[in-house]
Design an enzyme around this catalytic site. Structure first.
Site, PDB file in Angstrom:
ATOM      1  N   LYS A 109       0.849  -1.175   0.000  1.00 20.10           N
ATOM      2  CA  LYS A 109       0.000   0.000   0.000  1.00 20.10           C
ATOM      3  C   LYS A 109       0.896   1.240   0.000  1.00 20.10           C
ATOM      4  O   LYS A 109       2.064   1.146   0.424  1.00 20.10           O
ATOM      5  CB  LYS A 109      -0.938  -0.018   1.208  1.00 20.10           C
ATOM      6  CG  LYS A 109      -0.270   0.348   2.544  1.00 20.10           C
ATOM      7  CD  LYS A 109      -1.311   0.476   3.616  1.00 20.10           C
ATOM      8  CE  LYS A 109      -0.722   1.016   4.905  1.00 20.10           C
ATOM      9  NZ  LYS A 109      -0.302   2.403   4.873  1.00 20.10           N
ATOM     10  N   HIS A 201      -6.268  -0.173   6.724  1.00 18.63           N
ATOM     11  CA  HIS A 201      -6.214  -0.954   7.963  1.00 18.63           C
ATOM     12  C   HIS A 201      -7.579  -1.053   8.648  1.00 18.63           C
ATOM     13  O   HIS A 201      -8.062  -2.136   8.980  1.00 18.63           O
ATOM     14  CB  HIS A 201      -5.226  -0.336   8.951  1.00 18.63           C
ATOM     15  CG  HIS A 201      -3.806  -0.321   8.493  1.00 18.63           C
ATOM     16  ND1 HIS A 201      -3.324  -1.139   7.504  1.00 18.63           N
ATOM     17  CD2 HIS A 201      -2.738   0.408   8.917  1.00 18.63           C
ATOM     18  CE1 HIS A 201      -2.030  -0.908   7.330  1.00 18.63           C
ATOM     19  NE2 HIS A 201      -1.661   0.026   8.175  1.00 18.63           N
TER      20      HIS A 201
END
Length: 433
Positions: A109, A201
Site C-alpha cells: 500500500k 487498515h
C-alpha cells in the site's frame, strides 16, 4: 522465516544502490542488529539463500540478469518494494523479458491515492498478471489478533444472537498512536490519516466485524463477504467527518508551513445491510494521542425500562487488538454498597503477544509465496474502499488543531457515538486491562 525453517528458496535482491552481494548481506546484518539483534544461525541460513542483481528498473539488461538468477524456478514472487510510480515499468519489463513465467506480484500500500489512481494501478497489474496472482499486501492483516477476528466471531455461537441491528446500538473503532510522524513528514504530506490507516487498515477491521459468514473457508469466499460489506456502505458525507492536525506538525521536516494534511480523523458511517442497517459505525485514528492502542467497542442497546431505577448502563463487548489482546464483556451488577443501584463491571480475558507468534510480515509474505490470498485485498475491495472515502477527500473539509497527547480536536464531539467515545485507559503505562 529462516529461523523457523520456513524459508528454503533463494531471495534475490534487485537494486542499483548496493555494489554487490556482500554489500546486501552486510545491510541485512546491520538492519537486523538495529531491530532487536542477530540470530547467527538464522542469518547464516538467510545469507546462503541471498542473491543480488545490480541494475536499473528501466534497463532490460537488469531483467536478463534476473532471469539468469531465477534459472528454472517455478512461481517466483516479485515483491515490488519500490515507489508506486515505478510499478508499470517493472511489470512491463518482467513481461517483456520472460521473467514473469507463472509468477506472483506483491505490491505494498498505498494502492493508489484515490479511486481513479487505484483503477489505473489495477489496469497496470492486470495487464500482466491474473487477479489470482496479484497480492496487495497490508501487513496489518497479518497481525495475529486481526487475523483471528473471523475465527473468534464464527467459531463461538454465543456471539451470533446479539451480533446484529436488533441488539447493537453502535460500533466504534479507535486506532491511536502516542507519537508523531517521526521524521516522515514528507511522506505523510502525501497521505494523511484517512489514506494512511483508515481507508485500508481500519476498513479491514470493520469488514472483519461486519461481514456475513463465508459459505466456505477459502480465500475467495472470505474476500467476497468483505467486499459485500464495503458495497453496502454509502460514500461518507462531509458532515460525518472531523479532521485534526496536532500542534507542531507544520514545523516537522518536509511538511509545508500551511499544510492542510490531517494527522487525526474521526468519522461516522453506516452499513445498509440486513444485519447492520441503522447501526452507526464510528472510526477514529490519529497521531500524538495519549496512548498507542487499537481497540473496538460494540455497545449494546439499553435493557428494558422496568429496571430504569437501577441506573443501568449499556452492555458492551470490548476487543483490543494491540499492543496486547483483550476480550471484555461489560455487565450490570448490583452495587455492593447499595443493592438498589447497579454498577458496570467487566468480565475480561487478556494475553500478551507470544514470542512464538509469527510477525505480521512473516505471515503475509509466507502466504503470498504459497499463493494463499485470504489476507490480501482484491481489486474490487480496493476500489470500493476508495469509493467510500473519495468524496470527503475531495470536499476540502475543515481542519482543526489539537494539542499533542489529547484525544483530538474538541470538534470530534460532533461525530461521537451516543454515550461518547470510549478512550482506552492507561494503567501503569499500559492500556486498561
Amino acid at each position: 522465516m529462516a529461523k523457523r525453517g520456513n524459508l528454503n528458496v533463494p531471495v534475490i535482491g534487485v537494486a542499483r544502490s548496493l555494489s554487490d552481494l556482500a554489500a546486501l548481506k552486510a545491510r541485512a546484518r546491520q538492519s537486523l542488529g538495529a531491530r532487536g539483534g542477530v540470530d547467527s544461525a538464522a542469518l547464516e541460513k538467510l545469507s546462503s539463500l541471498m542473491r543480488y542483481v545490480r541494475g536499473d528498473n528501466s534497463d532490460p539488461a537488469t531483467y536478463k540478469a534476473l532471469c539468469r538468477e531465477l534459472g528454472n524456478s517455478e512461481h517466483p514472487a516479485y515483491y515490488l518494494a519500490i515507489p508506486p510510480a515505478a510499478f508499470a515499468t517493472v511489470v512491463e519489463q518482467l513481461t517483456a523479458s520472460g521473467c514473469k513465467k507463472d509468477g506472483r506480484v506483491i505490491v505494498e500500500k498505498p494502492f493508489g491515492r484515490d479511486l481513479p489512481s487505484a483503477r489505473a494501478l489495477n489496469r497496470v497489474l492486470l495487464k500482466a498478471f491474473d487477479e489470482s496472482a496479484i497480492f496487495r499486501i497490508d501487513h496489518y492483516l497479518g497481525k495475529q489478533p486481526v487475523h483471528s477476528m473471523l475465527f473468534f466471531r464464527f467459531a463461538n455461537e454465543m456471539l451470533e444472537p446479539f451480533w446484529n441491528r436488533s441488539h447493537v446500538e453502535s460500533v466504534q473503532i479507535t486506532m491511536a498512536e502516542n507519537f508523531g510522524v517521526e521524521g516522515r513528514g514528507a511522506f505523510y504530506e502525501q497521505v494523511g490519516t484517512v489514506r494512511d490507516v483508515i481507508q485500508n487498515h481500519l476498513f479491514q477491521v470493520l469488514a472483519n466485524l461486519a461481514m456475513e459468514p463465508p459459505v466456505r473457508a477459502n480465500s475467495e469466499s472470505i474476500r467476497d463477504e468483505k467486499v459485500n460489506v464495503l458495497k453496502a456502505i454509502p460514500p461518507i458525507e462531509p458532515k460525518n467527518i472531523v479532521r485534526g492536525q496536532f500542534q507542531g506538525y507544520r514545523q516537522e521536516p518536509g511538511v509545508a508551513p500551511d499544510s492542510d494534511v490531517e494527522t487525526f480523523a474521526a468519522l461516522r458511517l453506516e452499513i445498509d445491510s440486513w444485519r447492520w442497517q441503522g447501526v452507526p459505525f464510528y472510526i477514529r485514528a490519529g497521531k500524538y494521542l495519549p496512548v498507542t492502542c487499537t481497540e473496538i467497542l460494540i455497545r449494546l442497546r439499553q435493557p428494558p425500562t422496568m429496571y430504569k431505577h437501577y441506573n443501568l448502563k449499556s452492555n458492551y463487548v470490548r476487543m483490543r487488538i494491540s499492543p496486547d489482546v483483550v476480550i471484555a464483556f461489560g455487565f450490570n451488577v448490583t452495587s455492593p454498597v447499595e443493592e438498589s443501584r447497579s454498577e458496570l463491571t467487566e468480565l475480561l480475558a487478556s494475553r500478551s503477544p507470544s514470542a512464538k507468534e509469527m510477525d505480521a510480515y512473516e505471515r503475509v509474505l509466507g502466504d503470498a509465496m504459497v499463493g494463499d490470498a485470504t489476507l490480501f485485498a482484491r481489486e474490487d475491495y480496493v476500489e470500493e474502499a476508495w469509493r467510500i472515502v473519495d468524496p470527503v477527500l475531495e470536499a476540502g473539509t475543515p481542519l482543526y488543531e489539537y494539542k499533542p497527547k489529547t484525544w483530538g480536536p474538541a470538534e470530534v464531539k460532533t461525530v461521537a457515538p451516543l454515550g461518547g467515545w470510549s478512550d482506552p485507559i492507561l494503567t501503569n503505562g499500559l492500556p486498561r486491562s
